[in-house]
Each structure stands twice: as structure tokens, then as C-alpha cells.
Design a protein around this motif. Structure first.
Motif, PDB file in Angstrom:
ATOM      1  N   ARG A 176       0.820  -1.193   0.056  1.00 51.38           N
ATOM      2  CA  ARG A 176       0.016  -0.009   0.085  1.00 51.38           C
ATOM      3  C   ARG A 176       0.805   1.451   0.048  1.00 51.38           C
ATOM      4  N   GLY A 177       2.167   0.976   0.168  1.00 45.75           N
ATOM      5  CA  GLY A 177       3.107   2.326   0.099  1.00 45.75           C
ATOM      6  C   GLY A 177       2.864   3.289   1.364  1.00 45.75           C
ATOM      7  N   TYR A 178       2.510   2.593   2.438  1.00 46.08           N
ATOM      8  CA  TYR A 178       1.898   3.160   3.699  1.00 46.08           C
ATOM      9  C   TYR A 178       3.526   3.591   4.431  1.00 46.08           C
ATOM     10  N   GLY A 179       4.771   2.900   4.049  1.00 43.59           N
ATOM     11  CA  GLY A 179       6.031   3.528   4.662  1.00 43.59           C
ATOM     12  C   GLY A 179       6.017   3.220   6.249  1.00 43.59           C
ATOM     13  N   MET A 180       5.361   2.288   6.660  1.00 46.51           N
ATOM     14  CA  MET A 180       5.312   2.129   8.198  1.00 46.51           C
ATOM     15  C   MET A 180       6.155   1.109   8.678  1.00 46.51           C
ATOM     16  N   LYS A 181       6.623   1.298   9.864  1.00 40.01           N
ATOM     17  CA  LYS A 181       7.641   0.605  10.343  1.00 40.01           C
ATOM     18  C   LYS A 181       6.744   0.042  11.778  1.00 40.01           C
ATOM     19  N   PHE A 182       7.237  -1.250  12.072  1.00 40.72           N
ATOM     20  CA  PHE A 182       6.500  -1.807  13.276  1.00 40.72           C
ATOM     21  C   PHE A 182       7.373  -1.862  14.484  1.00 40.72           C
ATOM     22  N   ALA A 183       6.786  -1.343  15.560  1.00 44.10           N
ATOM     23  CA  ALA A 183       7.410  -1.480  16.845  1.00 44.10           C
ATOM     24  C   ALA A 183       6.956  -2.539  17.693  1.00 44.10           C
ATOM     25  N   LEU A 184       7.500  -3.421  18.089  1.00 44.28           N
ATOM     26  CA  LEU A 184       6.950  -4.626  18.486  1.00 44.28           C
ATOM     27  C   LEU A 184       7.203  -4.669  20.207  1.00 44.28           C
ATOM     28  N   GLU A 185       6.105  -4.756  21.013  1.00 40.00           N
ATOM     29  CA  GLU A 185       5.938  -4.224  22.492  1.00 40.00           C
ATOM     30  C   GLU A 185       5.980  -5.493  23.246  1.00 40.00           C
ATOM     31  N   ALA A 186       7.042  -5.801  24.113  1.00 38.22           N
ATOM     32  CA  ALA A 186       7.040  -7.050  24.828  1.00 38.22           C
ATOM     33  C   ALA A 186       6.351  -6.621  26.162  1.00 38.22           C
ATOM     34  N   LYS A 187       5.976  -7.821  27.029  1.00 42.03           N
ATOM     35  CA  LYS A 187       5.392  -7.787  28.366  1.00 42.03           C
ATOM     36  C   LYS A 187       5.448  -9.192  28.722  1.00 42.03           C
ATOM     37  N   PRO A 188       6.067  -9.421  30.148  1.00 42.47           N
ATOM     38  CA  PRO A 188       6.091 -10.890  30.413  1.00 42.47           C
ATOM     39  C   PRO A 188       4.954 -11.590  30.878  1.00 42.47           C
ATOM     40  N   ASN A 189       3.856 -10.827  31.442  1.00 44.10           N
ATOM     41  CA  ASN A 189       2.515 -11.344  31.576  1.00 44.10           C
ATOM     42  C   ASN A 189       1.563 -10.499  31.664  1.00 44.10           C
ATOM     43  N   GLU A 190       0.221 -10.883  32.072  1.00 46.22           N
ATOM     44  CA  GLU A 190      -1.009  -9.953  32.187  1.00 46.22           C
ATOM     45  C   GLU A 190      -1.345  -9.336  30.890  1.00 46.22           C
ATOM     46  N   PRO A 191      -2.512  -9.713  30.213  1.00 52.19           N
ATOM     47  CA  PRO A 191      -3.345 -10.452  30.760  1.00 52.19           C
ATOM     48  C   PRO A 191      -3.340 -12.008  30.722  1.00 52.19           C
ATOM     49  N   ARG A 192      -2.367 -12.577  29.862  1.00 54.84           N
ATOM     50  CA  ARG A 192      -2.217 -13.801  29.879  1.00 54.84           C
ATOM     51  C   ARG A 192      -1.153 -14.153  31.080  1.00 54.84           C
ATOM     52  N   ALA A 193      -1.307 -15.597  31.567  1.00 56.52           N
ATOM     53  CA  ALA A 193      -0.509 -15.936  32.504  1.00 56.52           C
ATOM     54  C   ALA A 193       1.224 -15.899  32.155  1.00 56.52           C
ATOM     55  N   ASP A 194       1.283 -16.126  31.044  1.00 52.08           N
ATOM     56  CA  ASP A 194       2.654 -16.178  30.316  1.00 52.08           C
ATOM     57  C   ASP A 194       2.485 -15.447  28.797  1.00 52.08           C
ATOM     58  N   ILE A 195       3.048 -14.557  28.570  1.00 56.34           N
ATOM     59  CA  ILE A 195       3.077 -13.795  27.212  1.00 56.34           C
ATOM     60  C   ILE A 195       4.425 -14.300  26.444  1.00 56.34           C
ATOM     61  N   TYR A 196       4.161 -14.619  25.202  1.00 52.10           N
ATOM     62  CA  TYR A 196       5.279 -15.007  24.204  1.00 52.10           C
ATOM     63  C   TYR A 196       5.960 -13.539  24.127  1.00 52.10           C
ATOM     64  N   MET A 197       7.167 -13.657  23.714  1.00 50.25           N
ATOM     65  CA  MET A 197       8.009 -12.455  23.654  1.00 50.25           C
ATOM     66  C   MET A 197       7.977 -11.725  24.555  1.00 50.25           C
ATOM     67  N   SER A 198       8.379 -12.271  25.876  1.00 47.65           N
ATOM     68  CA  SER A 198       8.345 -11.565  27.106  1.00 47.65           C
ATOM     69  C   SER A 198       9.197 -10.449  27.526  1.00 47.65           C
ATOM     70  N   THR A 199      10.304 -10.059  26.698  1.00 47.85           N
ATOM     71  CA  THR A 199      11.057  -8.968  27.026  1.00 47.85           C
ATOM     72  C   THR A 199      11.496  -8.364  25.741  1.00 47.85           C
ATOM     73  N   THR A 200      11.857  -7.178  25.845  1.00 49.66           N
ATOM     74  CA  THR A 200      12.380  -6.298  24.479  1.00 49.66           C
ATOM     75  C   THR A 200      13.497  -7.296  23.913  1.00 49.66           C
ATOM     76  N   GLY A 201      14.345  -7.797  24.665  1.00 57.27           N
ATOM     77  CA  GLY A 201      15.304  -8.847  24.284  1.00 57.27           C
ATOM     78  C   GLY A 201      14.726  -9.788  23.455  1.00 57.27           C
TER      79      GLY A 201
END
Ligand code: DIG
Ligand code: MN
Ligand code: MN
Length: 389
Positions: A176-201
Motif C-alpha cells: 500500500r506504500g504506507y511506509g510504516m515501521k512496526f514497533a514490537l512491544e514486549a510484556k512478560p505476563n498480564e493479561p495472559r499468565a505468560d506472554i510470548y516475547m516476554s522482554t524487549t530482548g
């Protein structure tokens, strides 16, 4: 040098808030809403009043999930006008892949392929809104991408599904030519008991496996790294050093608590100082986004106090960082501890260099005599932060 002592935010500070932050109505798992609904266009006016530069949003913060195409167009048009009228920009847009019950088992990583496909469709439509509002950063926070029991799916399958979705969305932006960049945000848990990709690392390790790694970076959030007991500035510095700090979520957090999303600098001032100093020292040019909300005790006047406080504390700490960088005693100690004298250089490998290093004689007793006055250095920092220096 330092800013006039009014610490008033200016557009060049690039302070932004999400509709969901200052529009947060104070509901929590144990209590109902305490503040009335505030319409997005009114939130924009409030953010302009407190001096913010930008406003961010999830798709459904603005457009109801089942709005018709005509309703969606009218709402987005009206919001765009409100932003223009109030002089606010929309630097970032994101998508809610966590609120609607359909995402109860995840979105991109859900076991049901229909849910996964719906999550991609919903994200493409959110990208369309972002493009219409001029956003070039698209945050993805996988709040439901996780488990209560690892019996539900193989963890490596979740990684594969996440990669498939993000690869697809990168191509959509290119198509679409949006020129967007994706910024992926980590979190260790909540609302799930464990969230995948838990840290920025975790995300920094994931991004190179994408088809278009150049289109993906991270959106570290202070509370999320602190929930894991990590040093937030270190995560941000590593992301920056890798050219992957595409956005940042600023707030605060007491250790060992649920995600509090507190006013910036209200819990751990020293951590906030090192973070602000880092961003200013490297001349980070991105949005300073406060992903936080006011105490449940506040009315909307209190919400304005919250927003003003986030920006004011940032600016005070920016001032302190400037003082730190010009403090003669502090800089003297830094010069002393960072002199490399005539130590052998490591640098790029060569067999000659390796032979030299192997034959070098280190005088360990002499090395141990070098002082490391970190107590003095840290006390000078504390003095400066407490305003007695
Ligand atoms: C929570 O920290 C998440 C959501 O609020 C949103 O998706 C993202 C945007 O900063 N942060
Ligand atoms: Mn958070
Ligand atoms: Mn966030």
C-alpha cells in the motif's frame, strides 16, 4: 544548557499520549469505571490544553469494532480535523488484538486459524486508519499472545505464527506504500499468565528472523521490563545500539506488582533519570510516548495533573542530565575511570594481534590499584537529583 525553569512542554519535546491513557476511565479487575466516557475529539482538545505534541490510538479507541465503512470514514475524518484544529499529530497507531473476547486464546498465535486470519484483517484495517492519520509507526503489543497452560500449543508454533502474521503485514505496508515501521512491544505476563516475547530482548532476537527485518523494531515499555525485574535503560540502549528503537512507552512501576502504568517518574526516579539521560545523550529523535494512566482516585482535572506530571518530570530530569554532563567533579571522575592508558587494544582480530595479546604480561597487582570511586559518583548523582548540587 538547561531549560527555563518553567518546564513547560513544547512540540519539539515530542510528548505523546494514547487515547486510552488519558481517556482511561479507571475500571480495574475489582472496581467499575470512576470517570465518564470522554470522546476522542475531546481527548485531543485536553491533550492540546496540557501541551502534548501527539496523540496515539488503538483502532477501537476511535472506531467501534463493528462500525460500518461509512461510520468509520466519518469518525476518522472528524478525528483528523480535531487533531489539525488542535495542532496535534498522530505519530503512532496500534491495534487492539486483546479486548474483544474473540482473542481470548490469542490473536496471531491463536489455535483457531479463523481467529489468526481475523487478527491480520483487523490489523490491516488499523494500518489503513493509521495511514489516513499520517502515522508512520505501528505498534504491535501481543497482550493475548500467550498461555495459561503450555498444553495448548507448542511454543515454537506460536513463534512461527507470529512471524507469518508480521511478514504478511510488512508486505501489506509495502504493497500500500504506507511506509510504516512496526514497533514490537514486549510484556512478560498480564493479561495472559505468560506472554510470548516476554522482554524487549526476546523481540530483538526475533526480528532478524523476519522477511523484512528492516521494517521491524521495538517499543520497550518501562513498566513491562520492570515487571521482570530488568534494567529498562539497558534494554533501551541495546535496542538503540542495534538501530531498533522505533518507539518507546514511558511510565513507571513498583517492583513485583501487576502492570501499574504509573505516571512517569512517580515510582523510581533514579531509573527514570538514567533513561532520560540516555535518550537525550544519544539524541533519540522519536516520540516520548507516555503509556500510563492516572490513579483511579482522579477526576479529569486530576488526569490533566497526571499528564502534566509525566511531561514535567521528563523535562526536570532532562535538565538534571544536562547538569550531570557539565558537573566538573562528575566529569573528572568519569575521565579518571575511563582512561585506557597503554592497555593492549582488542579491536579487530588478526593473528599478529592475537600473538601480541597472548605474549602480553599483565601486572594484576598494579591493575588492582586503580580506584573505582562509584560510591562518590553515585552520591554526586543523588545529590544532583535531590537538588542539593
Ligand atoms: C500496553 O502497554 C500496550 C497497549 O496499550 C498498546 O497496544 C501499546 C501501545 O503503546 N502498549
Ligand atoms: Mn503497560
Ligand atoms: Mn505499552
Amino acid at each position: 544548557m538547561t531549560r527555563a525553569k518553567d518546564y513547560q512542554p513544547r512540540p519539539e519535546d515530542k510528548f505523546s499520549f494514547g487515547l486510552w491513557t488519558v481517556g482511561n476511565r479507571g475500571r480495574d479487575p475489582f472496581g467499575d469505571f470512576v470517570r465518564p466516557v470522554m470522546a476522542p475529539n475531546d481527548i485531543v482538545a485536553m491533550l492540546a490544553e496540557v501541551g502534548a505534541w501527539g496523540v496515539n490510538l488503538h483502532d477501537n479507541d476511535l472506531v467501534p469494532i463493528d462500525a460500518s465503512a461509512a461510520e468509520r470514514d466519518s469518525i476518522v475524518r472528524s478525528f483528523k480535523k480535531a487533531c489539525e484544529a488542535n495542532g496535534l499529530v498522530v505519530p503512532m497507531v496500534t491495534v487492539s488484538l486483546f479486548f474483544h473476547p474473540i482473542f481470548r486464546d490469542g490473536a496471531f498465535t491463536a489455535n483457531d486459524p479463523e481467529v489468526r486470519a481475523y487478527a491480520v484483517q483487523k490489523t490491516m484495517r488499523a494500518m489503513d486508519i493509521g495511514a489516513e492519520l499520517g502515522a508512520k509507526i505501528f505498534v504491535l503489543w501481543g497482550g493475548r499472545e500467550g498461555v495459561e497452560t503450555d498444553a495448548c500449543r507448542p511454543a515454537e508454533e506460536a513463534v512461527k505464527r507470529l512471524r507469518e502474521a508480521i511478514n504478511y503485514l510488512c508486505r501489506y505496508s509495502l504493497d500500500r506504500g504506507y511506509g510504516m515501521k512496526f514497533a514490537l512491544e514486549a510484556k512478560p505476563n498480564e493479561p495472559r499468565a505468560d506472554i510470548y516475547m516476554s522482554t524487549t530482548g526476546s523481540y530483538l532476537g526475533f526480528i532478524p528472523t523476519l522477511d523484512h527485518p528492516e521494517m521491524a523494531g521495538v517499543n520497550p515499555e518501562m513498566a513491562h521490563e520492570h515487571m521482570s525485574g530488568l534494567n529498562f535503560m539497558h534494554a533501551v540502549a541495546q535496542a538503540w545500539e542495534a538501530g531498533k528503537l522505533f518507539h518507546i512507552d514511558l511510565n513507571d512501576q513498583m517492583p513485583g506488582r501487576y502492570d501499574q502504568d504509573l505516571r512517569f517518574g512517580s515510582a523510581n526516579l533514579k531509573a527514570a533519570f538514567w533513561l532520560v539521560k540516555f535518550l537525550e545523550d544519544v539524541h533519540y529523535d522519536g516520540p516520548r510516548h507516555f503509556d500510563a494512566h492516572a490513579y483511579r482516585t482522579e477526576d479529569y482535572e486530576g488526569v490533566k495533573d497526571f499528564a502534566r506530571g509525566c511531561m514535567r518530570t521528563y523535562l526536570i530530569l532532562k535538565d538534571k542530565a544536562c547538569l550531570w554532563n557539565h558537573d566538573r567533579e562528575i566529569q573528572g571522575i568519569l575521565a579518571e575511570i575511563s582512561s585506557d592508558g597503554n592497555a593492549p587494544k582488542i579491536g579487530k582480530y588478526s593473528s599478529e594481534g592475537a600473538s601480541r595479546l597472548l605474549n602480553h604480561v599483565f601486572d594484576k597487582e598494579k591493575i588492582l590499584q586503580k580506584r573505582l570511586p562509584y560510591e562518590r559518583l553515585d552520591q554526586l548523582t543523588v545529590d544532583l537529583l535531590l537538588g542539593v548540587r
